[in-house]
Design a protein around this motif. Structure first.
Motif, mmCIF file in Angstrom:
data_model
loop_
_atom_site.group_PDB
_atom_site.id
_atom_site.type_symbol
_atom_site.label_atom_id
_atom_site.label_comp_id
_atom_site.label_asym_id
_atom_site.label_seq_id
_atom_site.Cartn_x
_atom_site.Cartn_y
_atom_site.Cartn_z
ATOM 1 N N VAL A 1 5.041 61.926 -0.927
ATOM 2 C CA VAL A 1 6.168 61.584 -1.799
ATOM 3 C C VAL A 1 6.063 60.461 -2.652
ATOM 4 N N SER A 2 5.600 59.321 -2.078
ATOM 5 C CA SER A 2 5.223 58.074 -2.731
ATOM 6 C C SER A 2 4.452 58.232 -3.886
ATOM 7 N N TRP A 3 3.205 59.018 -3.929
ATOM 8 C CA TRP A 3 2.520 59.185 -5.264
ATOM 9 C C TRP A 3 3.235 59.986 -6.127
ATOM 10 N N VAL A 4 3.793 60.796 -5.986
ATOM 11 C CA VAL A 4 4.506 61.870 -6.971
ATOM 12 C C VAL A 4 5.887 60.890 -7.546
ATOM 13 N N LEU A 5 6.636 60.234 -6.806
ATOM 14 C CA LEU A 5 7.612 59.327 -7.236
ATOM 15 C C LEU A 5 6.957 58.433 -8.348
ATOM 16 N N ALA A 6 5.730 57.831 -7.884
ATOM 17 C CA ALA A 6 5.318 56.889 -8.821
ATOM 18 C C ALA A 6 4.740 57.631 -10.047
ATOM 19 N N GLN A 7 4.031 58.695 -9.996
ATOM 20 C CA GLN A 7 3.794 59.310 -10.961
ATOM 21 C C GLN A 7 4.701 59.702 -12.291
ATOM 22 N N VAL A 8 5.986 60.049 -11.754
ATOM 23 C CA VAL A 8 6.983 60.392 -12.504
ATOM 24 C C VAL A 8 7.953 59.453 -12.914
ATOM 25 N N PHE A 9 8.017 58.262 -11.915
ATOM 26 C CA PHE A 9 9.161 57.269 -12.419
ATOM 27 C C PHE A 9 8.250 55.949 -12.613
ATOM 28 N N GLY B 1 5.434 53.162 -11.060
ATOM 29 C CA GLY B 1 4.997 52.609 -9.544
ATOM 30 C C GLY B 1 5.754 51.220 -9.715
ATOM 31 N N GLN B 2 6.081 50.459 -11.118
ATOM 32 C CA GLN B 2 6.340 49.025 -11.153
ATOM 33 C C GLN B 2 7.563 48.927 -10.461
ATOM 34 N N ASN B 3 8.644 49.509 -10.863
ATOM 35 C CA ASN B 3 10.130 49.059 -10.169
ATOM 36 C C ASN B 3 10.455 50.069 -9.165
ATOM 37 N N LEU B 4 9.598 50.628 -8.584
ATOM 38 C CA LEU B 4 10.070 51.930 -7.577
ATOM 39 C C LEU B 4 10.100 51.041 -6.204
ATOM 40 N N SER B 5 11.310 51.508 -5.874
ATOM 41 C CA SER B 5 11.708 50.815 -4.524
ATOM 42 C C SER B 5 11.624 52.033 -3.263
ATOM 43 N N GLY C 1 1.594 52.456 1.881
ATOM 44 C CA GLY C 1 2.159 50.962 2.146
ATOM 45 C C GLY C 1 3.149 50.398 1.150
ATOM 46 N N ARG C 2 3.214 51.281 -0.238
ATOM 47 C CA ARG C 2 4.050 50.985 -1.287
ATOM 48 C C ARG C 2 5.544 51.007 -0.665
ATOM 49 N N CYS C 3 5.753 52.168 0.346
ATOM 50 C CA CYS C 3 7.045 52.204 0.769
ATOM 51 C C CYS C 3 7.646 51.287 1.669
ATOM 52 N N ASN C 4 7.386 49.898 1.246
ATOM 53 C CA ASN C 4 8.022 48.942 2.219
ATOM 54 C C ASN C 4 9.288 48.353 1.923
ATOM 55 N N GLY D 1 19.138 47.428 0.313
ATOM 56 C CA GLY D 1 20.143 46.586 0.287
ATOM 57 C C GLY D 1 21.156 46.977 -0.753
ATOM 58 N N PRO D 2 21.897 45.991 -0.958
ATOM 59 C CA PRO D 2 23.154 46.332 -1.827
ATOM 60 C C PRO D 2 23.058 46.768 -3.245
ATOM 61 N N LYS D 3 22.020 46.213 -3.747
ATOM 62 C CA LYS D 3 22.023 46.436 -5.147
ATOM 63 C C LYS D 3 20.669 47.207 -5.697
ATOM 64 N N GLY D 4 20.812 47.954 -6.669
ATOM 65 C CA GLY D 4 19.770 48.671 -7.473
ATOM 66 C C GLY D 4 19.632 50.034 -6.683
ATOM 67 N N ARG D 5 18.607 50.733 -7.184
ATOM 68 C CA ARG D 5 18.216 52.055 -6.743
ATOM 69 C C ARG D 5 17.092 51.843 -5.658
ATOM 70 N N HIS D 6 17.255 52.682 -4.706
ATOM 71 C CA HIS D 6 16.141 52.943 -3.563
ATOM 72 C C HIS D 6 16.128 54.229 -3.281
#
Ligand code: PPS
Ligand code: MG
Ligand code: MG
Ligand code: MG
Length: 367
Positions: free
Chosen positions: A62-70, A72-76, A131-134, A138-143
């Protein structure tokens, strides 16, 4: 033409949960083999809860696919598993098994309309993706919020479990996807040539504010072409209602919930089901009430609820804590401020009765 809000996020999330569910089905099948060949697939965490190749494998994919599509830079991504035990020297065999499961699933990614890798992912790529899924949310932004395998105990016992992915923005759950590979799919939910008797496995999803929740069957090796609308049960008489709750006594106070059910007039025996499949059962009308009252020292985590809550609400249900307040997904990893327990109902009438029963039972217990 205006692009539908969250269209790319929703589509990617649903497709990757289908792919991740296919990985889980294969790993669960392997767990049924004699112990000599599956010994490396189940480990114990520090709290004695199980973790498997599927938990790490789904988190990696899931982490790898989300990073490919969106990107990896600002992915939370806030997710349950970490790489600590998997990176130890003695875990090489386990890491190899995770890597095989991930690469086997990824080799089918294009059948699910997802990006695939030019070459198999190496163990360093896998550890990086997990490890990226760390993020702590929190209250702001997309996660993104991920429980790669919810109900791992059910998973290792060959029973129910769920893959749960949600997207939170500024503390609100915008979308949720639940993969339920062992959940029996009703006749009307079967389409796309998948109407064999006894078919099981589905993916449910919903977008906040759409007023709709959907279900697709899991089909081996690919992505189904259509989806069926989900609707909660219209039953509002407790006598006819089915209550579902966790299987493990350690996770919810069965005695307390039995008392609540009895005092609101429920007569049927509780349906005990592992994982967020309980939310799925409410969303599709198989049960009317879900209660979870953990020990007071236990803090519920957002990944155990986010996807289920939005799916139940968009299917017409009501989810709150035992004080009747909405769950707060804005405070980080935990559902901070949760009042005693979690209550999900198919409608307001049952919900009001249950909140009333909680209130009465608390009043009488403190007399
Ligand atoms: N002590 C305690 N109290 C309450 N809840 C706990 C506790 N320990 C763990 N967990 C979390 O419960 C998740 C599984 O919840 P379920 O409702 O599926 O429970 S059960 O397995 O049916 O008993 C389970 O999710 P997974 O780890 O993803 O399986 C845990 O996050
Ligand atoms: Mg969980
Ligand atoms: Mg889990
Ligand atoms: Mg776990």
């Amino acid at each position: 033409m205006a692009v539908e809000f969250l269209a790319k996020e929703m589509e990617t999330a649903v497709r990757v949960v289908h792919l991740a569910s296919s990985l889980c089905v294969k790993v669960q099948d392997k767990l049924r083999l004699p112990s000599s060949t599956n010994g490396g697939h189940v480990k114990s965490k520090d709290d004695d809860s199980p973790v498997t190749v599927a938990d790490w494998g789904v988190q990696a994919i899931v982490s790898w696919v989300l990073a490919q599509v969106f990107g990896g830079q600002n992915l939370s991504i806030v997710a349950e598993e970490d790489t600590e035990s998997l990176s130890k020297a003695e875990s090489l065999g386990l890491l190899g098994a995770v890597s095989s499961a991930v690469n086997e699933a990824l080799s089918e990614a294009s059948k699910y309309g997802l990006p695939k890798s030019d070459k198999p992912l190496g163990t360093a790529d896998i550890l990086e993706a997990i490890g990226r899924c760390n993020s702590v949310g929190g209250p702001k932004g997309r996660h993104w919020v991920l429980d790669p395998v919810d109900g791992t105990l059910g998973f290792v016992r060959g029973d129910q479990y769920a893959v749960a992915l949600a997207l939170i923005e500024n503390g609100k759950v915008l979308l949720g996807v639940l993969g339920c590979p062992n959940y029996p799919v009703k006749k009307e939910g079967l389409s796309n040539g998948c109407n064999q008797p006894g078919a099981k496995g589905c993916v449910m999803y919903a977008k906040r504010g759409s007023g709709q929740a959907w279900m697709q069957p899991l089909i081996p090796g690919g992505y189904p072409e259509s989806a069926t609308l989900l609707k909660v049960s219209s039953v509002d008489d407790p006598v006819l209602a089915t209550v579902c709750e966790p299987v493990e006594r350690a996770n919810s106070n069965h005695l307390f919930t039995a008392g609540l059910a009895d005092s609101m007039g429920v007569r049927k025996k509780p349906m005990r089901v592992y994982s967020m499949v309980k939310y799925a059962a409410i969303a599709c009308g198989d049960a009317e009430v879900f209660m979870k009252f953990a020990q007071s020292s236990y803090k519920e985590k957002i990944w155990d609820h986010a996807a289920g809550v939005v799916i139940v609400e968009e299917a017409g249900g009501v989810v709150t804590d035992a004080g009747g307040r909405n769950l707060d997904f804005s405070k980080g990893v935990y559902l901070e401020g949760l009042d005693r327990g979690i209550i999900a109902c198919s409608g307001q009438v049952l919900h009001d009765k249950l909140i009333g029963a909680v209130y009465a039972s608390w009043e009488s217990s403190s007399l």
